[in-house]
Design an enzyme around this catalytic site. Structure first.
Site, PDB file in Angstrom:
ATOM      1  N   CYS A   2       0.748  -1.151  -0.001  1.00  0.00           N
ATOM      2  CA  CYS A   2       0.084   0.023   0.090  1.00  0.00           C
ATOM      3  C   CYS A   2       0.872   1.206  -0.163  1.00  0.00           C
ATOM      4  O   CYS A   2       1.862   1.308   0.693  1.00  0.00           O
ATOM      5  CB  CYS A   2      -0.956  -0.027   1.287  1.00  0.00           C
ATOM      6  SG  CYS A   2      -2.049  -1.264   1.620  1.00  0.00           S
ATOM      7  N   ARG A  27       3.770  -0.175  -4.810  1.00  0.00           N
ATOM      8  CA  ARG A  27       3.736  -0.657  -3.544  1.00  0.00           C
ATOM      9  C   ARG A  27       2.381  -1.475  -3.527  1.00  0.00           C
ATOM     10  O   ARG A  27       2.180  -2.299  -2.422  1.00  0.00           O
ATOM     11  CB  ARG A  27       3.557   0.353  -2.529  1.00  0.00           C
ATOM     12  CG  ARG A  27       4.789   1.279  -2.446  1.00  0.00           C
ATOM     13  CD  ARG A  27       4.617   2.292  -1.413  1.00  0.00           C
ATOM     14  NE  ARG A  27       4.569   1.931   0.010  1.00  0.00           N
ATOM     15  CZ  ARG A  27       5.593   1.428   0.578  1.00  0.00           C
ATOM     16  NH1 ARG A  27       6.857   1.589   0.483  1.00  0.00           N
ATOM     17  NH2 ARG A  27       5.386   0.858   1.883  1.00  0.00           N
ATOM     18  N   TRP A  75      -2.872  -2.797  -1.693  1.00  0.00           N
ATOM     19  CA  TRP A  75      -2.275  -4.100  -1.908  1.00  0.00           C
ATOM     20  C   TRP A  75      -3.283  -5.106  -0.794  1.00  0.00           C
ATOM     21  O   TRP A  75      -3.018  -4.744   0.439  1.00  0.00           O
ATOM     22  CB  TRP A  75      -0.975  -4.426  -1.681  1.00  0.00           C
ATOM     23  CG  TRP A  75      -0.602  -5.869  -1.946  1.00  0.00           C
ATOM     24  CD1 TRP A  75      -0.193  -6.107  -3.160  1.00  0.00           C
ATOM     25  CD2 TRP A  75      -0.439  -6.958  -1.142  1.00  0.00           C
ATOM     26  NE1 TRP A  75       0.310  -7.595  -3.101  1.00  0.00           N
ATOM     27  CE2 TRP A  75       0.323  -8.063  -1.804  1.00  0.00           C
ATOM     28  CE3 TRP A  75      -0.442  -7.158   0.304  1.00  0.00           C
ATOM     29  CZ2 TRP A  75       0.296  -9.216  -1.281  1.00  0.00           C
ATOM     30  CZ3 TRP A  75      -0.520  -8.405   0.698  1.00  0.00           C
ATOM     31  CH2 TRP A  75       0.095  -9.457   0.021  1.00  0.00           C
ATOM     32  N   ASN A 101      -1.666   2.184   5.729  1.00  0.00           N
ATOM     33  CA  ASN A 101      -0.570   1.256   5.290  1.00  0.00           C
ATOM     34  C   ASN A 101      -0.282   0.458   6.268  1.00  0.00           C
ATOM     35  O   ASN A 101       0.213   0.992   7.376  1.00  0.00           O
ATOM     36  CB  ASN A 101       0.372   1.831   4.410  1.00  0.00           C
ATOM     37  CG  ASN A 101       1.562   0.865   4.196  1.00  0.00           C
ATOM     38  OD1 ASN A 101       1.081  -0.429   3.863  1.00  0.00           O
ATOM     39  ND2 ASN A 101       2.730   0.993   4.359  1.00  0.00           N
ATOM     40  N   GLY A 102      -0.459  -0.888   6.507  1.00  0.00           N
ATOM     41  CA  GLY A 102      -0.019  -1.939   7.542  1.00  0.00           C
ATOM     42  C   GLY A 102      -1.160  -2.648   7.843  1.00  0.00           C
ATOM     43  O   GLY A 102      -2.013  -2.965   6.852  1.00  0.00           O
ATOM     44  N   GLU A 487      17.810 -17.469  -8.700  1.00  0.00           N
ATOM     45  CA  GLU A 487      17.380 -15.901  -8.990  1.00  0.00           C
ATOM     46  C   GLU A 487      16.618 -15.816 -10.430  1.00  0.00           C
ATOM     47  O   GLU A 487      15.254 -15.338 -10.424  1.00  0.00           O
ATOM     48  CB  GLU A 487      18.454 -15.158  -8.607  1.00  0.00           C
ATOM     49  CG  GLU A 487      18.232 -13.458  -9.052  1.00  0.00           C
ATOM     50  CD  GLU A 487      17.069 -12.998  -8.392  1.00  0.00           C
ATOM     51  OE1 GLU A 487      16.549 -13.725  -7.495  1.00  0.00           O
ATOM     52  OE2 GLU A 487      16.631 -11.917  -8.413  1.00  0.00           O
ATOM     53  N   LYS A 491      12.687 -14.724 -11.422  1.00  0.00           N
ATOM     54  CA  LYS A 491      12.630 -13.656 -12.030  1.00  0.00           C
ATOM     55  C   LYS A 491      11.518 -13.909 -13.073  1.00  0.00           C
ATOM     56  O   LYS A 491      10.405 -13.406 -13.376  1.00  0.00           O
ATOM     57  CB  LYS A 491      13.793 -13.158 -12.861  1.00  0.00           C
ATOM     58  CG  LYS A 491      14.678 -12.312 -12.072  1.00  0.00           C
ATOM     59  CD  LYS A 491      14.216 -10.826 -11.814  1.00  0.00           C
ATOM     60  CE  LYS A 491      14.422 -10.420 -10.624  1.00  0.00           C
ATOM     61  NZ  LYS A 491      14.056 -10.763  -9.275  1.00  0.00           N
ATOM     62  N   GLU A 494       8.019 -14.529 -11.462  1.00  0.00           N
ATOM     63  CA  GLU A 494       7.258 -13.378 -10.945  1.00  0.00           C
ATOM     64  C   GLU A 494       6.878 -12.393 -12.072  1.00  0.00           C
ATOM     65  O   GLU A 494       5.900 -11.572 -12.135  1.00  0.00           O
ATOM     66  CB  GLU A 494       7.914 -12.537  -9.637  1.00  0.00           C
ATOM     67  CG  GLU A 494       9.282 -11.793 -10.638  1.00  0.00           C
ATOM     68  CD  GLU A 494       9.967 -11.094  -8.895  1.00  0.00           C
ATOM     69  OE1 GLU A 494      11.155 -10.947  -9.154  1.00  0.00           O
ATOM     70  OE2 GLU A 494       9.344 -10.704  -8.280  1.00  0.00           O
ATOM     71  N   HIS A 510      17.369 -37.154  -9.393  1.00  0.00           N
ATOM     72  CA  HIS A 510      16.855 -37.681  -8.288  1.00  0.00           C
ATOM     73  C   HIS A 510      15.393 -37.548  -8.488  1.00  0.00           C
ATOM     74  O   HIS A 510      14.573 -38.025  -7.514  1.00  0.00           O
ATOM     75  CB  HIS A 510      17.481 -37.352  -7.219  1.00  0.00           C
ATOM     76  CG  HIS A 510      18.930 -37.772  -7.164  1.00  0.00           C
ATOM     77  ND1 HIS A 510      19.361 -39.140  -6.954  1.00  0.00           N
ATOM     78  CD2 HIS A 510      20.203 -37.087  -7.149  1.00  0.00           C
ATOM     79  CE1 HIS A 510      20.678 -39.232  -6.754  1.00  0.00           C
ATOM     80  NE2 HIS A 510      21.117 -37.784  -6.891  1.00  0.00           N
ATOM     81  N   LYS A 610       6.041  -4.209  -4.167  1.00  0.00           N
ATOM     82  CA  LYS A 610       7.505  -4.112  -3.905  1.00  0.00           C
ATOM     83  C   LYS A 610       8.005  -4.173  -2.666  1.00  0.00           C
ATOM     84  O   LYS A 610       9.092  -4.645  -2.193  1.00  0.00           O
ATOM     85  CB  LYS A 610       7.744  -2.539  -4.363  1.00  0.00           C
ATOM     86  CG  LYS A 610       9.409  -2.394  -4.336  1.00  0.00           C
ATOM     87  CD  LYS A 610      10.134  -2.986  -5.455  1.00  0.00           C
ATOM     88  CE  LYS A 610      11.580  -2.886  -5.403  1.00  0.00           C
ATOM     89  NZ  LYS A 610      12.250  -3.762  -6.315  1.00  0.00           N
TER      90      LYS A 610
HETATM   91  C1  AGP Z   1      12.533  -9.722  -6.094  1.00  0.00           C
HETATM   92  O1  AGP Z   1      12.390  -9.786  -7.233  1.00  0.00           O
HETATM   93  C2  AGP Z   1      11.038  -9.720  -5.293  1.00  0.00           C
HETATM   94  N1  AGP Z   1      10.264  -8.718  -5.677  1.00  0.00           N
HETATM   95  C3  AGP Z   1      11.208 -10.018  -4.001  1.00  0.00           C
HETATM   96  O2  AGP Z   1      11.635 -11.462  -3.670  1.00  0.00           O
HETATM   97  C4  AGP Z   1      12.078  -9.213  -2.962  1.00  0.00           C
HETATM   98  O3  AGP Z   1      13.332  -9.424  -3.100  1.00  0.00           O
HETATM   99  C5  AGP Z   1      11.662  -9.605  -1.463  1.00  0.00           C
HETATM  100  O4  AGP Z   1      10.240  -9.252  -1.153  1.00  0.00           O
HETATM  101  C6  AGP Z   1      12.573  -8.814  -0.301  1.00  0.00           C
HETATM  102  O5  AGP Z   1      12.645  -7.664  -0.421  1.00  0.00           O
HETATM  103  P1  AGP Z   1      13.551  -6.816   0.308  1.00  0.00           P
HETATM  104  O6  AGP Z   1      14.859  -6.969  -0.521  1.00  0.00           O
HETATM  105  O7  AGP Z   1      12.985  -5.150   0.126  1.00  0.00           O
HETATM  106  O8  AGP Z   1      13.516  -6.977   1.630  1.00  0.00           O
END
Ligand code: AGP
Length: 615
Positions: A2, A27, A75, A101-102, A487, A491, A494, A510, A610
């Site tokens: 949010c 956000r 969100w 937000n929270g 990683e 990517k 997501e 395995h 984010k």
């Molecule tokens: C990465 O592409 C993600 N959007 C997500 O995994 C992110 O790295 C994770 O939420 C941690 O965020 P931070 O580094 O702000 O703690």
């Protein structure tokens, strides 16, 4: 999650509020809303499910006039994304409006209490109860003082909040409050502004006031910022910072999306971080705030992080254990509360977090602190909560990362981790100065290697075709390359919503090799290091079963090329561990092309946000 934004001043509020929401949309983006105090003395607003663009269209028709207002992009946590659940929320009389937000953890009890007191609640959110608590204290003990009313209301809350509140009884007054959710404030000659993130207000002033946990502030149209503590006492000198980056850095600047821009910024970001890091006594890392004796005594390290930052932790473990010979546990922050922790007085906790606001990571760090452990953080966002609660912080200086998928923060965090590992290794006597210098010189190759990969993005463009019409994929690697594979797979998932599984290549036989069939996409991270020979066999195994192999390989490796359908070439790196940096850039580019081919919004993937401020 949010984003909230607020303004009071002499200008019309809605242009700033809507622009601010667009900046904060990363956000959360399932619904949005705005409320303005209009000259007729009432509240006027619009809220709707969907993106900020929809809200902007509706606002154009609504013609919102007024110089004080609040806005929100959501969100969803409590209640589905809908017009009804969108913020702002109003009290029973419709005279107080609030954005939040929270998460309010005790909202069920409070909701019951408010319903019993005769309040009418119209949404399913936890947030709505706050505005009714403000209403009760406005009419009761606060005697019409909005700041005091919000303060009293927050004493009833458990959980996290960043709030913006306005009311018709005190026109022009904007009250903010924060606990465990970010909130920043600034002012200029036309008024005062608050937002969840600096990016939304940096265009107004680089001088930023940061509320501490539990603090509240009253903003007034003359630009006044009056801060109080949770006990109601005035805080004459609230914490402020001067931000070095500019508003233009938080804009797209001609790129098709923020992700493209942020991927392209990686060489410069790493160069910034690496500048002046080698001194006469090895790596310069004053941010750790520890004496040489304390550093030399570190006997164990816990690295705590989530998502992409957790992957940085896995790379950091390799480097620290190899160079500094200190045992490292890498913990997924959300799992950390369930694990037993074995610390000594010389154990160091390292939290890695781009945003510095990730709730799971903060909770884990607080647990470590409470156990008496020193906490060091690796963050990107200046002044974030993680940094403020740590004993030392290295800022990776990657600049604002707006795309939900982390890219430039990832590679910069890796660089910071390598510097940290070299620092430890030298201070605890496991690496001599000459070797530290050699490794540092090798690390200086990383920005150029990333630049070379960016020039080769056509390779990723081509390789993305391997994913067309596919529903699943496998990413393979060994050693540090297994982390690059993780990683890369994250990517793809997501950004394109395509299933991808990362596997240590040797483990594939395995079980998961049974997924391989004709044309099945397999991404093999196979640079020229000590994993290469065995990886080559793994590639042959999947090739023999019809897989379409995309290899990330070191320039001129003809054996790999002969076994691969596509090759993403990386330059030869002096230190094999640093292959993780150019490999990451290729896998980011690949993921973006696959997502674009599928028509995805690469900056705002569905269901994500984010900054994940809920546990
Ligand atoms: C990465 O592409 C993600 N959007 C997500 O995994 C992110 O790295 C994770 O939420 C941690 O965020 P931070 O580094 O702000 O703690």
């Amino acid at each position: 999650m949010c984003g909230i934004v607020g303004y009071t001043g002499t200008n019309q509020a809605s242009p700033f509020l809507l622009e601010g929401l667009q900046t904060l949309e990363y956000r959360g983006y399932d619904s949005a809303g705005v409320d303005i105090l209009s000259p007729d003395g009432g509240l006027h607003g619009v809220k709707c499910a969907g993106r900020v663009a929809t809200l902007v269209e509706r606002c154009a028709q609504a013609n919102l006039v007024g110089t004080c207002g609040i806005a929100h992009t959501r969100w969803a946590t409590h209640g589905a994304p809908s017009d009804r659940n969108a913020h702002p929320h109003r009290d029973c009389s419709g005279t107080i409006s609030l954005v939040h937000n929270g998460i309010i953890e005790n909202f069920r009890e409070l909701r019951e209490e408010l319903l019993a007191n005769g309040h009418e609640l119209v949404s399913d959110t936890d947030s709505e109860i706050i505005v009714h608590l403000v209403e009760e204290s406005m009419q009761g003990p606060a005697k019409g003082d909005l700041l005091e009313a919000v303060r009293i209301a927050t004493t009833r809350l458990q959980g996290s909040w960043a709030l913006g509140v306005i009311c018709t009884e005190q026109p022009g007054v904007l009250v903010c409050a924060r606990k465990n959710s970010p909130l920043v404030i600034t002012s200029d000659e036309t008024g005062a502004y608050c937002a969840s993130d600096i990016t939304a207000i940096i265009g107004k002033s680089r001088h930023i006031t940061q509320l501490e946990d539990g603090q509240l502030a009253r903003l007034t149209p003359d630009g006044g910022i009056y801060v109080i503590g949770a006990d109601g006492r005035h805080v004459p000198n609230p914490q402020t910072i001067d931000v070095s980056w500019s508003a233009s850095e938080a804009k797209r600047g001609g790129y098709p999306d923020f992700m493209s821009k942020e991927v392209a910024e990686q060489p410069d970001a790493m160069t910034r971080l690496l500048a002046n890091r080698l001194g006469d006594d090895g790596i310069v890392l004053d941010e750790l705030n520890m004496t040489d004796e304390e550093v030399a005594a570190i006997d164990r390290i816990y690295i705590i992080a989530c998502g992409t930052s957790w992957h940085v932790g896995l790379v950091a473990k390799e480097a620290i254990e190899r160079w500094a010979k200190i045992p490292v546990s890498v913990e997924i922050a959300s799992e950390f509360s369930y694990s037993s922790v074995l610390i000594t007085e010389h154990t160091l906790c390292v939290v890695i977090t781009q945003s510095g606001e990730t709730a799971d990571t903060l909770a884990a760090a607080r647990r470590m602190k409470a156990m008496g452990c020193r906490v060091f953080s690796i963050c990107n966002v200046i002044g974030c909560t993680a940094a403020r609660e740590s004993d030392g912080t290295i800022y990776v200086q990657a600049g604002p990362e707006i795309c939900v998928a982390s890219t430039k923060a990832y590679t910069s965090q890796m660089v910071a981790s390598f510097l940290f590992a070299l620092y430890l290794a030298h201070k605890n006597g496991n690496m001599g100065l000459d070797e530290v210098k050699e490794k540092y010189d090798a690390l200086l190759e990383a920005p150029e290697a990333a630049r070379t990969v960016l020039e080769r993005s056509w390779q990723d463009r081509n390789a993305a075709r391997a994913f067309q019409g596919r529903v699943s994929s496998l990413y393979l690697g060994r050693g540090v390359n297994a982390t690059s594979a993780r990683e890369g797979a994250l990517k793809i998932k997501e950004l394109s919503y395509l299933h991808a599984e990362a596997y240590p290549a040797g483990e594939m036989k395995h079980g998961s090799i049974s997924m391989v069939e004709d044309g099945y996409p397999i991404v093999a991270v196979v640079p020229d290091d000590d994993t290469r020979a065995k990886m080559l066999s793994n590639i042959q195994e999947v090739k023999a079963r019809g897989a379409c192999v995309i290899s990330v390989a070191t320039d001129d490796d003809e054996d790999i090329a002969a076994q691969s359908d596509y090759v993403l070439w990386i330059p030869r790196m002096t230190e094999p561990m640093f292959n993780a940096i150019p490999a990451a850039v290729h896998l980011q580019l690949l993921a973006r092309f696959v997502a674009v081919d599928r028509g995805r919004d690469v900056d705002k993937p569905r269901n994500l946000a984010k900054s994940v401020t809920v546990e």
